[in-house]
Write a protein that holds these residues in place. Structure first.
Motif, PDB file in Angstrom:
ATOM      1  N   ALA A  77       0.826  -1.206   0.000  1.00 31.49           N
ATOM      2  CA  ALA A  77       0.000   0.000   0.000  1.00 31.49           C
ATOM      3  C   ALA A  77       0.855   1.250   0.000  1.00 31.49           C
ATOM      4  CB  ALA A  77      -0.926   0.020   1.215  1.00 31.49           C
ATOM      5  N   GLY A  78       2.172   1.109   0.031  1.00 33.47           N
ATOM      6  CA  GLY A  78       3.031   2.278   0.011  1.00 33.47           C
ATOM      7  C   GLY A  78       4.474   1.882  -0.145  1.00 33.47           C
ATOM      8  N   MET A  79       5.241   2.711  -0.871  1.00 36.56           N
ATOM      9  CA  MET A  79       6.674   2.510  -1.052  1.00 36.56           C
ATOM     10  C   MET A  79       7.357   3.853  -0.867  1.00 36.56           C
ATOM     11  SD  MET A  79       7.172  -0.017  -4.352  1.00 36.56           S
ATOM     12  CE  MET A  79       5.966   0.778  -5.399  1.00 36.56           C
ATOM     13  N   THR A  80       8.358   3.905   0.005  1.00 37.81           N
ATOM     14  CA  THR A  80       9.204   5.083   0.151  1.00 37.81           C
ATOM     15  C   THR A  80      10.647   4.613   0.096  1.00 37.81           C
ATOM     16  OG1 THR A  80       7.585   6.267   1.513  1.00 37.81           O
ATOM     17  CG2 THR A  80       9.877   6.982   1.654  1.00 37.81           C
ATOM     18  N   VAL A  81      11.411   5.163  -0.845  1.00 41.78           N
ATOM     19  CA  VAL A  81      12.807   4.777  -1.010  1.00 41.78           C
ATOM     20  C   VAL A  81      13.630   6.048  -1.136  1.00 41.78           C
ATOM     21  CG1 VAL A  81      14.478   3.461  -2.352  1.00 41.78           C
ATOM     22  CG2 VAL A  81      12.107   2.655  -2.179  1.00 41.78           C
ATOM     23  N   GLY A  82      14.674   6.158  -0.324  1.00 47.52           N
ATOM     24  CA  GLY A  82      15.544   7.320  -0.371  1.00 47.52           C
ATOM     25  C   GLY A  82      16.997   6.928  -0.513  1.00 47.52           C
ATOM     26  N   GLY A  83      17.630   7.383  -1.596  1.00 41.35           N
ATOM     27  CA  GLY A  83      19.067   7.255  -1.741  1.00 41.35           C
ATOM     28  C   GLY A  83      19.595   5.870  -1.984  1.00 41.35           C
ATOM     29  N   MET A  84      18.786   4.935  -2.498  1.00 43.83           N
ATOM     30  CA  MET A  84      19.279   3.584  -2.760  1.00 43.83           C
ATOM     31  C   MET A  84      18.405   2.934  -3.831  1.00 43.83           C
ATOM     32  SD  MET A  84      17.948   1.780   0.787  1.00 43.83           S
ATOM     33  CE  MET A  84      18.497   0.137   0.309  1.00 43.83           C
ATOM     34  N   ALA A  85      18.847   1.782  -4.314  1.00 42.10           N
ATOM     35  CA  ALA A  85      18.104   1.056  -5.336  1.00 42.10           C
ATOM     36  C   ALA A  85      17.229  -0.007  -4.692  1.00 42.10           C
ATOM     37  CB  ALA A  85      19.068   0.400  -6.324  1.00 42.10           C
ATOM     38  N   ALA A  86      16.024  -0.181  -5.233  1.00 44.11           N
ATOM     39  CA  ALA A  86      15.096  -1.200  -4.738  1.00 44.11           C
ATOM     40  C   ALA A  86      14.309  -1.746  -5.915  1.00 44.11           C
ATOM     41  CB  ALA A  86      14.162  -0.617  -3.689  1.00 44.11           C
ATOM     42  N   ASN A  87      14.393  -3.063  -6.093  1.00 39.70           N
ATOM     43  CA  ASN A  87      13.699  -3.721  -7.195  1.00 39.70           C
ATOM     44  C   ASN A  87      12.553  -4.552  -6.627  1.00 39.70           C
ATOM     45  OD1 ASN A  87      12.834  -4.981  -9.483  1.00 39.70           O
ATOM     46  ND2 ASN A  87      14.739  -6.068  -9.903  1.00 39.70           N
ATOM     47  N   PHE A  88      11.337  -4.045  -6.778  1.00 41.09           N
ATOM     48  CA  PHE A  88      10.144  -4.755  -6.326  1.00 41.09           C
ATOM     49  C   PHE A  88       9.683  -5.677  -7.460  1.00 41.09           C
ATOM     50  CE2 PHE A  88      10.484  -0.900  -3.873  1.00 41.09           C
ATOM     51  CZ  PHE A  88      10.084  -1.263  -2.596  1.00 41.09           C
ATOM     52  N   SER A  89      10.476  -6.673  -7.733  1.00 46.37           N
ATOM     53  CA  SER A  89      10.287  -7.454  -8.956  1.00 46.37           C
ATOM     54  C   SER A  89       9.042  -8.326  -8.932  1.00 46.37           C
ATOM     55  CB  SER A  89      11.520  -8.330  -9.207  1.00 46.37           C
ATOM     56  OG  SER A  89      11.776  -9.161  -8.089  1.00 46.37           O
ATOM     57  N   SER A  90       8.521  -8.681  -7.739  1.00 47.88           N
ATOM     58  CA  SER A  90       7.341  -9.548  -7.659  1.00 47.88           C
ATOM     59  C   SER A  90       6.051  -8.777  -7.413  1.00 47.88           C
ATOM     60  CB  SER A  90       7.528 -10.578  -6.533  1.00 47.88           C
ATOM     61  OG  SER A  90       8.646 -11.390  -6.754  1.00 47.88           O
ATOM     62  N   LEU A  91       6.144  -7.491  -7.287  1.00 46.69           N
ATOM     63  CA  LEU A  91       4.972  -6.691  -6.928  1.00 46.69           C
ATOM     64  C   LEU A  91       3.946  -6.701  -8.050  1.00 46.69           C
ATOM     65  CD1 LEU A  91       3.926  -4.810  -4.647  1.00 46.69           C
ATOM     66  CD2 LEU A  91       4.771  -2.899  -6.031  1.00 46.69           C
ATOM     67  N   THR A  92       2.759  -7.218  -7.746  1.00 46.30           N
ATOM     68  CA  THR A  92       1.669  -7.249  -8.729  1.00 46.30           C
ATOM     69  C   THR A  92       0.476  -6.415  -8.296  1.00 46.30           C
ATOM     70  OG1 THR A  92       0.778  -9.262  -7.711  1.00 46.30           O
ATOM     71  CG2 THR A  92       2.314  -9.543  -9.553  1.00 46.30           C
ATOM     72  N   ASN A  93       0.425  -6.040  -7.025  1.00 45.86           N
ATOM     73  CA  ASN A  93      -0.731  -5.296  -6.529  1.00 45.86           C
ATOM     74  C   ASN A  93      -0.249  -4.124  -5.685  1.00 45.86           C
ATOM     75  OD1 ASN A  93      -3.089  -4.378  -5.254  1.00 45.86           O
ATOM     76  ND2 ASN A  93      -4.014  -6.402  -5.407  1.00 45.86           N
TER      77      ASN A  93
END
Length: 808
Positions: free
Chosen positions: A514-530
């Motif tokens: 229901a929310g994503m906050t990313v600061g100053g780095m890499a993040a791969n939400f590769s399985s996120l479908t919803n």
């Protein structure tokens, strides 16, 4: 004869007509005898009798100290000094300030005929050898609501053989002082220092303070029950210093305050005995033992019956609370700091715990009511049989916090966790602490937050698989070197994650957020479908990808959502997303600022409710290169590029309805545009013609139907009124070959538009009838420079008129 503001000073050898004064504000007499024989009234002010002076006022029968807020003193100081007010039979203190009546350093103050005190704040004090305050007639003062205090120290004596105390009476006895303590039945509080005092008649204590210090010993053999009432003051009963003892061993019933708190404390080696008390009734109570050899003896205490108000036990720095059979209670909190001694292994039920610099294990705790767990300064807290926890539904924020290198909160037995419906349970690992929830498998409902903040800080959620929360938020945040270890966690409908560099949290396995906050780095939400209804924040050069996210629905929540990508180097790549739908209640705000980049290059539709798209700041990019429809029946959406930001648009035609378009001059790759949101707008390449169709989206089987052919003269062009809900559009470049002549009514004229391939030369003819032989007249000979030509309007005045096109 004096007056209400008149003050008089007489020193040895001085002459003033004192005998005739009827009213004074105050007086000072030193080293001589003075008879104020006519004095009947003393207004608010100070009185001093000193250096062996003897003063009498035989006609001063009543005194009321008024409503002023001054702090005044009537003092008799020095051997042989006497103030004789034996005629006084009626005495009342002030309603705001205070009046102190003192015999000091051998002085004598005679108030021997005052039977009662009407009201007011009065302090009676006898200090020093042979100091004497005579209140021999004083009895009950039942109407007094303000403080009456009596103080005797260093050989001072207060005589009041008929006085038995009262609900506002406070008493102070220090070494050598004499007061009739044994006859007191009711007190508001007392102070005893350096002497033994037996309050043998005391049966009632109203809410107030008690202090026993300097090796003093106090016993209260008849004080069997105490209720601290509804006062909102913080009261303290304390034994302070080596050898100091407050013996409350007769007490068998104790209830704290319903508003304030009663604290019972042993400090600096003092001792408080409450060793016959079996249970605590409801009310706010705090027990504290602080310092080496400080002891609070609660050895008979088994349980707390308090259901709504807090009961706390705190030991620190060598202090001890003796309660070996205490099993706890639903509002009981315990604090054990380094060196403190408190038996906890037998406790079965607690609201909260604080552990600092020591190790505690509570094997019988199977239930924690909503409260705080705090572990710090290398402390270790283990709750090996706490398998489930359901946060009580109050509206407070409860914290389970572990901070400092070596600090451990061991909740590894916990398998199921449920937050509350109003407040929040915050679980935090800070500054190198470890929160071990390594066997937690399920979150049943929110509101819950997990935070790992600081190098080597760890929240261990190794077994957590899913959150079943549907209505309340669950958040996980790692920052500043903290780690949240949740490799099996797949997220949930209300789960939000926050990662701030440097930190660690596995995200590749998350399928729903229901929310994503990313600061100053890499993040791969590769399985996120919803990600329906979710908020997005990407800042400080972060890079976020979500390659499996195909659709997004804003939902009908009435709280606006924001997708924010900010700062140079920040990139959110949602290129797999095909459709983005807003809800009917609040907007979705897509903001790309200060050089951020958001790629939605497979989004074909921005539809539903209000969606605001903003690209602002040099280097800011919003990629919408597959957009086909951007539709809002509310006519409140916006598409904006400003301050050097750009929006990458579809090279093929797309349609906007209910969308205000504002592209500032100089926006890279964009024309300057300013259009309201009250029309259907088509975007394409100017000076090309397009075939446009529409369909109702109520059913996927509804057919596409022809709407119109559009001769586009601007990149953004109004082609009709705002569209209704539940429709969509499509279009493609159209070249009429060999040619097409389109007629439409335009007021009192006929508008002719000729469509044909570039380079063709055609004649546009007109006739007034089709009866043979038809006479056609040439209106225009046109050589096509693009795929359409808008011809001058023809008047619609003739009854019959016909048009056709033929090759030239």
């Amino acid at each position: 004869f004096g007056g209400p503001t008149v003050q008089m000073t007489l020193e040895s050898g001085g002459v003033l007509p004192a005998a005739q004064m009827r009213e004074l504000n105050g007086f000072t007499v030193s080293g001589m005898a003075v008879d104020f024989s006519a004095l009947t009234n003393l207004t608010t002010g100070n009185v001093a009798v000193q250096v062996g002076a003897v003063v009498s006022a035989p006609n001063l029968t009543a005194h009321r100290h008024g409503t002023g807020c001054e702090v005044d003193t009537w003092e008799v100081n020095g051997a042989g000094s006497v103030l004789n007010l034996s005629s006084l039979t009626n005495l009342a203190g002030p309603s705001c300030g205070s009046l102190a009546l003192a015999a000091t350093s051998g002085g004598t103050l005679i108030l021997s005929n005052v039977p009662t005190i009407a009201e007011g704040t009065l302090h009676f004090r006898a200090t020093g050898t042979n100091s004497f305050l005579n209140l021999s007639a004083l009895g009950e003062s039942p109407t007094v609501t303000r403080t009456l205090s009596f103080e005797a120290r260093s050989g001072g004596v207060i005589s009041m053989p008929q006085f038995f105390g009262g609900p506002t009476v406070q008493m102070t006895l220090e070494s050598g002082g004499v007061l009739p303590a044994a006859q007191m039945r009711e007190l508001n509080g007392f102070t005893v220092s350096g002497m033994a005092v037996d309050f043998s008649a005391l049966t009632n204590l109203t809410p107030g303070n008690i202090l026993v210090s300097g090796g003093g010993v106090v016993t209260t053999p008849q004080l069997k029950d105490h209720t601290n009432g509804s006062t909102c003051f913080f009261s303290t009963w304390e034994a302070r210093g080596a050898g100091s003892l407050l013996d409350l061993s007769a007490l068998t019933s104790l209830a704290g305050s319903t508003c304030g708190t009663l604290e019972i404390k042993a400090a600096g080696g003092g001792r408080v005995n409450v060793n016959q008390l079996p249970a605590l009734n409801d009310g706010n109570l705090a027990f504290v033992a602080e310092g080496t050899n400080s002891v609070v003896d609660l050895s008979a205490l088994r349980e707390s019956l308090a259901a709504t108000r807090g009961v706390s036990f705190t030991v620190r720095n060598g202090g001890a609370i003796l309660m070996p059979v205490m099993e706890g209670g639903p509002t009981v909190t315990v604090t054990v700091e380094s060196g403190g001694q408190l038996a906890v292994a037998q406790m079965r039920l607690l609201s909260g715990l604080t552990v600092s610099g020591t190790t505690l294990e509570l094997p019988l705790i199977t239930n924690l009511f909503s409260g705080n767990l705090i572990v710090r300064i290398g402390g270790v807290l283990r709750l090996p049989n706490l398998f489930r926890h359901e946060q009580e539904n109050h509206c407070l924020v409860s914290t389970w916090e572990v901070s400092g290198a070596g600090s451990v909160l061991d909740l590894s037995s916990l398998t199921n966790l449920t937050g509350n419906s109003c407040g929040e349970l915050a679980i935090k690992a800070l500054a190198g602490g470890t929160a071990d929830l390594g066997n937690l498998q399920t979150i049943s409902e929110g509101r819950l937050s997990f935070l790992a903040d600081g190098a080597n800080s760890l929240v261990d959620l190794a077994a957590l698989v899913t959150s079943l929360a549907t209505a309340r938020s669950v958040s996980l945040e790692a920052r500043s070197g903290g780690t949240i270890a949740a490799p099996q966690f797949t997220g949930g409908a209300t789960v939000a994650v926050t990662l701030r560099s440097p930190s660690q949290m596995p995200v590749a396995q998350l399928t729903r957020l229901a929310g994503m906050t990313v600061g100053g780095m890499a993040a791969n939400f590769s399985s996120l479908t919803n990600f329906d209804g979710g908020a997005l924040v990407v800042t400080n050069g972060a890079m976020v990808t979500a390659g499996s996210l195909l659709t997004y629905a804003r939902g009908d929540s009435c709280v606006p959502n924001t997708w924010l990508v900010r700062d140079a180097g920040s990139v959110a790549d949602f290129s797999a997303l095909g459709q983005l739908t807003s809800g009917a209640c609040a907007s979705l705000n897509v903001q790309v600022l200060n050089g951020g980049q958001l790629y939605l290059d497979h989004v074909t539709n921005l539809i539903g409710g209000t969606i605001h798209v903003l690209s602002s700041g040099t280097g800011s990019v919003v990629g919408l290169r597959a957009l086909g429809n951007y539709l809002n029946p509310l006519a409140e959406s916006r598409l904006t590029a400003t301050n050097g930001g750009t929006i990458l648009l579809n090279d093929q035609p797309f349609f906007l309805s209910g969308v205000a378009v504002a592209f500032a001059a100089g926006s890279p790759g964009l024309p300057q545009v300013n259009l309201g949101g009250s029309n259907l707008v088509m975007h394409g390449h100017a000076w090309r013609s397009y075939w446009v169709e529409t369909r109702n989206t109520g059913s996927p089987t509804n057919p596409w139907t022809f709407l119109r052919v559009v001769p586009l003269t601007n990149d953004f062009q109004i082609i009709g009124p705002k569209a209704d809900a539940d429709v969509e559009f499509r279009g493609w470049e159209f070249v009429a070959d060999p040619y097409l002549l389109e007629l439409s009514r335009a007021g009192t004229n006929v508008q002719l538009v000729l469509y044909a391939p570039e380079g063709r030369t055609l004649d546009v003819l007109a006739a007034t009838n089709l009866t043979p032989v038809v006479t056609w007249s040439n209106l225009h000979t046109v050589t096509m420079t693009n795929t359409f030509r808008i011809l001058p309007p023809e008047p619609a005045t003739a009854r019959e008129r016909y048009f056709r096109t033929v090759p030239h």
